[in-house]
Motif scaffolding. Structure first.
Motif, short mmCIF file in Angstrom:
data_model
loop_
_atom_site.label_atom_id
_atom_site.label_comp_id
_atom_site.label_asym_id
_atom_site.label_seq_id
_atom_site.Cartn_x
_atom_site.Cartn_y
_atom_site.Cartn_z
N TRP A 246 5.86 -2.60 11.03
CA TRP A 246 5.65 -2.28 9.63
C TRP A 246 4.30 -2.80 9.15
O TRP A 246 3.60 -2.13 8.39
N GLN A 247 3.91 -3.99 9.58
CA GLN A 247 2.62 -4.56 9.18
C GLN A 247 1.46 -3.67 9.63
O GLN A 247 0.49 -3.48 8.90
N ALA A 248 1.56 -3.12 10.84
CA ALA A 248 0.50 -2.23 11.33
C ALA A 248 0.42 -0.98 10.45
O ALA A 248 -0.67 -0.49 10.15
N ARG A 249 1.57 -0.48 10.03
CA ARG A 249 1.60 0.68 9.14
C ARG A 249 0.88 0.36 7.83
O ARG A 249 0.10 1.16 7.32
N PRO B 266 -8.94 1.85 1.13
CA PRO B 266 -9.05 0.42 0.82
C PRO B 266 -8.71 0.04 -0.62
O PRO B 266 -8.22 -1.04 -0.88
N ASP B 267 -8.96 0.94 -1.57
CA ASP B 267 -8.70 0.61 -2.97
C ASP B 267 -7.34 1.11 -3.44
O ASP B 267 -7.10 1.27 -4.63
N ILE B 268 -6.42 1.32 -2.52
CA ILE B 268 -5.12 1.92 -2.85
C ILE B 268 -4.35 1.09 -3.88
O ILE B 268 -3.63 1.64 -4.70
N THR B 269 -4.52 -0.21 -3.90
CA THR B 269 -3.75 -1.04 -4.82
C THR B 269 -4.20 -0.90 -6.27
O THR B 269 -3.54 -1.43 -7.16
N LYS B 270 -5.27 -0.14 -6.51
CA LYS B 270 -5.69 0.10 -7.90
C LYS B 270 -4.58 0.81 -8.67
O LYS B 270 -4.51 0.72 -9.89
N LEU C 114 -2.60 2.13 6.33
CA LEU C 114 -2.72 2.72 5.00
C LEU C 114 -3.87 2.10 4.21
O LEU C 114 -4.63 2.80 3.54
N THR C 115 -3.99 0.80 4.31
CA THR C 115 -5.06 0.09 3.58
C THR C 115 -6.43 0.46 4.13
O THR C 115 -7.39 0.60 3.37
N GLU C 116 -6.54 0.62 5.46
CA GLU C 116 -7.82 1.02 6.06
C GLU C 116 -8.20 2.44 5.65
O GLU C 116 -9.37 2.73 5.41
N PRO D 59 0.80 -1.22 0.00
CA PRO D 59 0.00 0.00 0.00
C PRO D 59 0.84 1.28 0.00
O PRO D 59 0.41 2.30 -0.54
N GLU D 60 2.01 1.24 0.59
CA GLU D 60 2.84 2.44 0.62
C GLU D 60 3.37 2.77 -0.78
O GLU D 60 3.40 3.93 -1.18
N LEU D 61 3.77 1.74 -1.54
CA LEU D 61 4.20 1.97 -2.91
C LEU D 61 3.03 2.49 -3.75
O LEU D 61 3.20 3.40 -4.56
N ALA D 62 1.85 1.93 -3.54
CA ALA D 62 0.66 2.39 -4.26
C ALA D 62 0.38 3.86 -3.94
O ALA D 62 0.02 4.64 -4.82
N LEU D 63 0.58 4.25 -2.67
CA LEU D 63 0.38 5.63 -2.26
C LEU D 63 1.35 6.57 -2.97
O LEU D 63 0.98 7.65 -3.42
N ILE D 64 2.59 6.12 -3.11
CA ILE D 64 3.60 6.92 -3.82
C ILE D 64 3.23 7.05 -5.30
O ILE D 64 3.28 8.14 -5.88
#
Length: 186
Positions: free
Chosen positions: A149-152, A161-165, A156-158, A92-97
């Motif tokens: 890191w998993q909590a982070r 939720p569709d961040i991986t698009k 981000l995903t919460e 999700p962090e890469l998707a956010l970038i």
């Protein structure tokens, strides 16, 4: 070397061979590769550069470049995901970038340098955060919560939720085009 007729012909022949293979890369990359290879042959054989040209084969170089490109592109598929230096699939962090690139481009008025700088810094920080669990110098640097890191990633995903698009090239390209910018080759 670059101003010689042999060099210019070698670049043109190699680019033509790459085009026949359906491979498109920047001419500067081909020029750098040819210069490095011809210089290496001259050094290894202890001959002058002008004599090393007889060993140049545009077709063989094009094959080598095409194979390297194919291996690189193959490393960005499932085989390379989750292995250094690639983050896990659907990170999700890469998707956010990735999601921030079209907005940053619009915000900066098309300043590609500023956008790349922003992406590089964010990716650098994300990589550091990901690697903090193994970073002895970072112990205690994030306070009592530690290095979860998993909590982070869950947070981000919460939040989105569709961040991986953003891993879908068509979604990203559409967002880029909606800013009024596009990438074209001149």
């Amino acid at each position: 070397m670059r101003n010689t007729k042999a060099f210019k012909e070698a670049v043109a022949e190699t680019l033509a061979e790459l085009a026949r293979r359906g491979v498109t890369i920047a001419p500067a990359t081909v020029e750098d590769t040819i210069e490095r290879n011809v210089q290496a042959v001259a050094n290894q054989l202890r001959i002058q550069v002008r004599s090393a040209w007889r060993y140049f084969d545009a077709s063989a170089l094009a094959d080598s470049i095409a194979q390297s490109l194919q291996e690189f592109e193959g490393s960005t598929t499932d085989d390379g995901v989750g292995q250094a230096p690639m983050p896990p699939r659907d990170n999700p962090e890469l998707a956010l970038i990735l999601a921030g690139v079209p907005d940053a481009l619009a915000r900066t008025g098309g300043d590609l340098y500023a956008v790349i700088l922003n992406v590089a810094v964010n990716a650098w920080m994300a990589g550091h955060i990901h690697g903090e669990d193994g970073c002895e110098g970072c112990d205690g640097s994030r306070g009592p919560t530690g290095h979860d890191w998993q909590a982070r990633m869950r947070t981000l995903t919460e939040m989105q939720p569709d961040i991986t698009k953003w891993f879908d090239r068509d979604v990203w390209t559409s967002a880029l085009n909606s800013t009024g910018f596009t990438v074209t080759r001149t």
